[in-house]
Write an enzyme that holds these catalytic residues in place. Structure first.
Site, short mmCIF file in Angstrom:
data_model
loop_
_atom_site.label_atom_id
_atom_site.label_comp_id
_atom_site.label_asym_id
_atom_site.label_seq_id
_atom_site.Cartn_x
_atom_site.Cartn_y
_atom_site.Cartn_z
N THR A 221 -24.45 7.55 1.91
CA THR A 221 -25.25 8.30 2.97
C THR A 221 -26.79 8.20 2.63
O THR A 221 -27.61 8.87 3.28
CB THR A 221 -24.92 9.96 2.61
OG1 THR A 221 -25.42 10.33 1.07
CG2 THR A 221 -23.64 10.04 2.82
N LYS A 222 -27.19 7.52 1.61
CA LYS A 222 -28.48 7.16 1.23
C LYS A 222 -29.25 6.50 2.25
O LYS A 222 -28.78 5.80 3.12
CB LYS A 222 -28.72 6.96 -0.38
CG LYS A 222 -27.98 7.72 -1.15
CD LYS A 222 -28.70 9.17 -1.25
CE LYS A 222 -28.27 10.00 -2.57
NZ LYS A 222 -26.85 10.55 -2.35
N ASN A 223 -30.74 6.63 2.12
CA ASN A 223 -31.44 5.93 2.93
C ASN A 223 -31.43 4.33 3.00
O ASN A 223 -31.40 3.37 3.77
CB ASN A 223 -33.01 6.15 2.87
CG ASN A 223 -33.37 7.64 3.15
OD1 ASN A 223 -32.71 8.40 2.77
ND2 ASN A 223 -34.61 7.78 3.66
#
Length: 403
Positions: A221-223
């Site tokens: 889910t991180k950038n």
């Protein structure tokens, strides 16, 4: 460009009457989706499909190389990540939580045993601190940035505190100048938790480069998301980097010879390193897209009573737009109203760390009102770079309906 997204989530919360301006109840039926569209918090499949061919090529390189751990892809990713963040070293590990634990162990001064952190950031630092064998201590957060500052940390510093961990929450790189000076003056190490903030900052002062160490998560889910789990610690200190490389592999000084205590088995595997090399060059463009979406949400909320809902802005390169965070004095009522328009939401993060049973013994002796207020008010709107225009418009329409 495309990137990763959140896994599909469904909100099972009981629905409540939604509030309009100045707390007036809205009389539309809450259980009915009023729009022809449903907007989820995130959709990992879109980023995976965009990157599909490149990811398959990367996987093929790993399979053909015969290396599964710490091969050429891993070494290249560590170099490229360090170059991108303008630090001397990046040390790949198995997860963002491992990164925090190992960074705390690597920088904790001898004779100290307390880690100061914020209580509104999901308990990741609390978890890592306890795993590392130390004691978490909570400082309040600034009411605007929702992050630690020198002013909030100073009251809880004493001779036991060896590390301060500041989380760049929701992707906003908080100003660390005074906090770094405060830590240096007290002989305390400063760690930046950059799990939500990769790419924040300006050339020469990137998130992760100001403290003694910075930690990263590559959770999907991180950038910058892997197709699995992963993390890294970055630093401008070769000595800290060398200690981290020992700690991530059993504390070995040489093979099968553990020369420092506290070692673990925490490796960023070769496949994830290869996937992350595909996605690292996209980060700046995708962060810009995230900021653009948040700006549209903020514009939609311009005429909404701020007690009902306000959107936290992400205006420049100092913010990665990891989450589209909003605040409301009646959060669940507003979330129910958004659901009625087909718009999902989530809460990051609902419970102060010390109110969770696992960390109750570390509860602060004095109130931390801004932390408690943030945990009761903040929620997140759908945000990922692959959101379609009709989905963004639907979220904006739902926000405007609150006016």
């Amino acid at each position: 460009m495309r990137s990763e997204g959140y896994g599909r989530r469904h909100a099972p919360d009981p629905q409540r009457p939604a509030l309009g301006r100045r707390g007036r109840h809205l009389h539309r039926p809450i259980g009915v989706v009023m729009a022809d569209i449903e907007v989820s918090m995130n959709d990992l499949s879109r980023g995976m499909q965009h990157d599909r061919d490149a990811l398959i090529r990367a996987a093929t390189l790993v399979i053909d190389s015969g290396y599964a751990i710490h091969g050429a892809q891993h070494a290249a990713f560590e170099r490229e990540l360090a170059d991108y963040l303008e630090v001397s070293d990046a040390v790949g590990v198995a997860s963002g939580t491992d990164a925090l634990e190992l960074a705390i162990k690597a920088v904790m001064p001898d004779g100290r045993d307390v880690v100061v952190t914020a209580g509104n950031a999901g308990a990741y630092t609390s978890t890592a601190t306890v795993r590392a064998g130390y004691t978490p201590r909570y400082a309040d957060v600034d009411p605007d940035s929702l992050c630690l500052t020198a002013a909030t940390v100073a009251p809880v510093l004493d001779a036991r505190v060896g590390v301060v961990v500041v989380t760049h929450l929701y992707g906003r790189m908080t100003d660390l100048s005074e906090l770094r000076s405060l830590c240096d003056a007290s002989g305390t190490a400063l760690i930046e938790d950059c799990a939500q903030a990769i790419g924040a900052g300006t050339p020469g002062r990137r998130a992760g480069s100001v403290g003694h160490a910075g930690t990263l998560s590559f959770y999907p889910t991180k950038n910058l998301g892997a197709i699995g789990d992963g993390g890294a610690v970055v630093t401008t200190s070769p000595e800290i980097a060398a200690r981290l490389r020992q700690l991530r592999q059993y504390g070995w000084g040489s093979k099968y010879n553990a020369t420092i205590s506290g070692g673990v088995n925490s490796r960023l595997d070769e496949m994830q390193a290869a996937f992350l090399r595909v996605r690292l060059p996209q980060v700046d463009g995708l962060n810009a897209r995230r900021r653009e979406i948040i700006a549209r949400y903020a514009a939609a909320a311009a005429n909404v009573d701020p007690d009902v809902m306000s959107v936290l802005t992400a205006l420049d390169d100092g913010h990665t737009g990891h989450l589209a965070a909003a605040r409301s004095t009646d959060r669940e009522a507003v979330r129910a109203r958004l659901r009625a328009h087909g718009v999902a939401s989530d809460v990051h993060f609902p419970i102060p760390d010390w109110e969770q049973p696992a960390f109750a013994e570390y509860a602060p002796s004095t109130p931390l009102p801004e932390t408690v207020r943030a945990c009761s008010q903040v929620f997140s709107l759908p945000l990922f770079p692959e959101l379609r225009e009709d989905e963004i418009a639907a979220v904006c329409d739902a926000i405007r309906s609150l006016a």
